[in-house]
Write an enzyme that holds these catalytic residues in place. Sequence first.
Site, PDB file in Angstrom:
ATOM      1  N   GLN A  27       0.819  -1.229   0.000  1.00  0.00           N
ATOM      2  CA  GLN A  27       0.000   0.000   0.000  1.00  0.00           C
ATOM      3  C   GLN A  27       0.849   1.274   0.000  1.00  0.00           C
ATOM      4  OE1 GLN A  27      -2.594   0.259   3.432  1.00  0.00           O
ATOM      5  NE2 GLN A  27      -3.616   2.108   2.710  1.00  0.00           N
ATOM      6  N   TYR A  54       3.934 -11.503   3.879  1.00  0.00           N
ATOM      7  CA  TYR A  54       3.438 -10.139   3.646  1.00  0.00           C
ATOM      8  C   TYR A  54       4.011  -9.575   2.343  1.00  0.00           C
ATOM      9  CZ  TYR A  54       1.722 -10.037   8.530  1.00  0.00           C
ATOM     10  OH  TYR A  54       1.083 -10.301   9.724  1.00  0.00           O
ATOM     11  N   SER A 151       0.189 -18.037  16.196  1.00  0.00           N
ATOM     12  CA  SER A 151      -0.762 -16.972  15.870  1.00  0.00           C
ATOM     13  C   SER A 151      -2.109 -17.579  15.534  1.00  0.00           C
ATOM     14  CB  SER A 151      -0.241 -16.167  14.667  1.00  0.00           C
ATOM     15  OG  SER A 151      -1.206 -15.230  14.242  1.00  0.00           O
TER      16      SER A 151
HETATM   17  N1  NAP Z   1      -1.001 -12.803  12.832  1.00  0.00           N
HETATM   18  C1  NAP Z   1      -1.884 -12.434  11.955  1.00  0.00           C
HETATM   19  O1  NAP Z   1      -2.596 -13.262  11.359  1.00  0.00           O
HETATM   20  C2  NAP Z   1      -2.029 -10.968  11.640  1.00  0.00           C
HETATM   21  C3  NAP Z   1      -3.088 -10.495  10.859  1.00  0.00           C
HETATM   22  C4  NAP Z   1      -3.167  -9.128  10.635  1.00  0.00           C
HETATM   23  C5  NAP Z   1      -2.214  -8.272  11.178  1.00  0.00           C
HETATM   24  N2  NAP Z   1      -1.180  -8.773  11.911  1.00  0.00           N
HETATM   25  C6  NAP Z   1      -0.123  -7.902  12.481  1.00  0.00           C
HETATM   26  O2  NAP Z   1      -0.704  -6.800  13.147  1.00  0.00           O
HETATM   27  C7  NAP Z   1      -0.223  -5.589  12.573  1.00  0.00           C
HETATM   28  C8  NAP Z   1      -1.260  -4.524  12.716  1.00  0.00           C
HETATM   29  O3  NAP Z   1      -2.460  -4.878  12.006  1.00  0.00           O
HETATM   30  P1  NAP Z   1      -3.324  -3.731  11.357  1.00  0.00           P
HETATM   31  O4  NAP Z   1      -2.471  -2.964  10.414  1.00  0.00           O
HETATM   32  O5  NAP Z   1      -4.590  -4.321  10.877  1.00  0.00           O
HETATM   33  O6  NAP Z   1      -3.588  -2.855  12.703  1.00  0.00           O
HETATM   34  P2  NAP Z   1      -4.412  -1.580  13.063  1.00  0.00           P
HETATM   35  O7  NAP Z   1      -3.478  -0.774  13.882  1.00  0.00           O
HETATM   36  O8  NAP Z   1      -5.720  -1.990  13.656  1.00  0.00           O
HETATM   37  O9  NAP Z   1      -4.741  -0.816  11.675  1.00  0.00           O
HETATM   38  C9  NAP Z   1      -3.713  -0.097  11.039  1.00  0.00           C
HETATM   39  C10 NAP Z   1      -4.271   0.779   9.940  1.00  0.00           C
HETATM   40  O10 NAP Z   1      -5.265   1.680  10.449  1.00  0.00           O
HETATM   41  C11 NAP Z   1      -5.046   2.997   9.932  1.00  0.00           C
HETATM   42  N3  NAP Z   1      -4.591   3.825  11.061  1.00  0.00           N
HETATM   43  C12 NAP Z   1      -3.728   3.471  12.061  1.00  0.00           C
HETATM   44  N4  NAP Z   1      -3.557   4.481  12.923  1.00  0.00           N
HETATM   45  C13 NAP Z   1      -4.322   5.479  12.502  1.00  0.00           C
HETATM   46  C14 NAP Z   1      -4.558   6.787  12.999  1.00  0.00           C
HETATM   47  N5  NAP Z   1      -3.967   7.222  14.105  1.00  0.00           N
HETATM   48  N6  NAP Z   1      -5.425   7.582  12.318  1.00  0.00           N
HETATM   49  C15 NAP Z   1      -6.041   7.146  11.198  1.00  0.00           C
HETATM   50  N7  NAP Z   1      -5.839   5.915  10.666  1.00  0.00           N
HETATM   51  C16 NAP Z   1      -4.997   5.086  11.314  1.00  0.00           C
HETATM   52  C17 NAP Z   1      -3.952   2.847   8.868  1.00  0.00           C
HETATM   53  O11 NAP Z   1      -4.546   2.502   7.612  1.00  0.00           O
HETATM   54  P3  NAP Z   1      -4.957   3.567   6.464  1.00  0.00           P
HETATM   55  O12 NAP Z   1      -4.108   4.787   6.638  1.00  0.00           O
HETATM   56  O13 NAP Z   1      -4.690   2.816   5.198  1.00  0.00           O
HETATM   57  O14 NAP Z   1      -6.415   3.792   6.660  1.00  0.00           O
HETATM   58  C18 NAP Z   1      -3.171   1.646   9.362  1.00  0.00           C
HETATM   59  O15 NAP Z   1      -2.422   0.985   8.362  1.00  0.00           O
HETATM   60  C19 NAP Z   1       0.155  -5.994  11.148  1.00  0.00           C
HETATM   61  O16 NAP Z   1       1.039  -5.110  10.529  1.00  0.00           O
HETATM   62  C20 NAP Z   1       0.794  -7.341  11.393  1.00  0.00           C
HETATM   63  O17 NAP Z   1       2.097  -7.168  11.890  1.00  0.00           O
HETATM   64  C21 NAP Z   1      -1.080 -10.095  12.152  1.00  0.00           C
END
Ligand code: NAP
Length: 332
Positions: A27, A54, A151
Site C-alpha cells: 500500500q 506479507y 498466531s
Molecule cells: N497474525 C496475523 O494473522 C495478523 C493479521 C493481521 C495483522 N497482523 C499484524 O498486526 C499488525 C497490525 O495490524 P493492522 O495494520 O490491521 O492494525 P491496526 O493498527 O488496527 O490498523 C492499522 C491501519 O489503520 C489505519 N490507522 C492506524 N492508525 C491510525 C490513525 N492514528 N489515524 C487514522 N488511521 C490510522 C492505517 O490505515 P490507512 O491509513 O490505510 O487507513 C493503518 O495501516 C500488522 O502489521 C501485522 O504485523 C497479524
Amino acid sequence: MEFRHLGRSGLMVSEISYGNWLTHGSQVEEDAAKQCVQAALDEGITTFDTADVYAGTKAEAVLGRALKGVRRESLEIFTKVYWPTGAGPNDRGLSRKHITESINASLRRLQTDYVDLYQAHRFDVETPLEETLKTFDDLVRQGKVLYVGVSEWTAGQIAEALKIADEMGFDRIVSNQPQYSMLWRVIETEVVPLSEREGVGQIVWSPIAQGVLTGKYLPGRQPPEGSRATDPGGSAMISRYMKDDVLTRVQELKPIAADLGLSMAQLAVAWVLQNPNVSSAIVGATRPEQVRDNVKAAGVKLGAEVLARIDDVLGPIVERDPSKTVSPEARP
Ligand SMILES: NC(=O)c1ccc[n+]([C@@H]2O[C@H](COP(=O)([O-])OP(=O)(O)OC[C@H]3O[C@@H](n4cnc5c(N)ncnc54)[C@H](OP(=O)(O)O)[C@@H]3O)[C@@H](O)[C@H]2O)c1
C-alpha cells in the site's frame, strides 16, 4: 514507551509494536515505510512484527532495509511462517522442510542473523505437531530464533503444543498473536485463561480494527481516499467492519475519547492494553503521524467506569464467540 514481558519469558517488548502487513511493499511506497519505521523508533517502539508472506515476501525486505544500521540489541524483530510463499506444495505449512527454508529466507531479507520471535502463523493440520515443535526447537538451538510463538491458535492447540514441549523437553511457546480489539474479543473466554495459567502472552493484531476504531469511516459515506478500505489489497479484510451498525456505534465512542483527552486511535490501543495478558499491541500505519498518534496510548489507564461506557455503546456488535479462532481446514 512502557515495556512488558513477553508472556512469562525474560524478553521485554515495547507495549506498542509496529507491524507492516498490507503496508510495506504494497500500500505504501518505500519512503513512507521508512518514515513510519523511523517514527516508531523515535517514539520508543523497539518491537517490529512482519511475516514471510506479507506483500509476497517484499515486506520483510523493506523492514530489513528500514532497520539497517539500528543497533540490533535495541530491537525485537518478529516474523512468521505458514502461509504460502511460493507455488509449490512445500512452500507453505509447518513442515520441517518449509520452516527450515523459510527462516533462512526471512533472515536474508531482514538482514539479521536471528529473529527474536518466530511464530507459526496458523495451525497446520497437515503436519504432526511434534515435527513443527522439534523444528522450532532446533532453530532455537541453532541461534536463528530466540523464542517461539504461534498466531490464531485455539486454546486446545496451544495446550497440546505445551504438553508435547514439556514431555519432549522442547522450547515452550511464549506467545500467541490473535486479533483483539474492542470489537473482536473472541480470545477472552478460552485462549486468555489458558495463556495466563501457562505463561503465554498475547501480541494482539488490528487493535484499531484496521482503522475503523479511529472513527474515520462514517456510516453511509464513501471511505476516505487512500484509506485501507479503498486499497485493493486491504479492502476485503476490513469489510467485516464496514457496516452502518458498526460504524454508527463507533462514532458514539467519540465523547468517551474526548472526555479522556485521547484520540480515538489512542482509546482503541489503550483498551487492549488494559488486559494484563496482552504483552504488546501491534499497530499498523501508513503515515508517520499515525504512529505518533497511536503510541501515546502507552501507559494509559482506563477505569472500570470507562470500560463499562464502551461496552454500553458497542453492545451487540462486539464479537465474543471463541469458535471464531480458526485455522484453515487444509493447507492453503
Ligand atoms: N497474525 C496475523 O494473522 C495478523 C493479521 C493481521 C495483522 N497482523 C499484524 O498486526 C499488525 C497490525 O495490524 P493492522 O495494520 O490491521 O492494525 P491496526 O493498527 O488496527 O490498523 C492499522 C491501519 O489503520 C489505519 N490507522 C492506524 N492508525 C491510525 C490513525 N492514528 N489515524 C487514522 N488511521 C490510522 C492505517 O490505515 P490507512 O491509513 O490505510 O487507513 C493503518 O495501516 C500488522 O502489521 C501485522 O504485523 C497479524
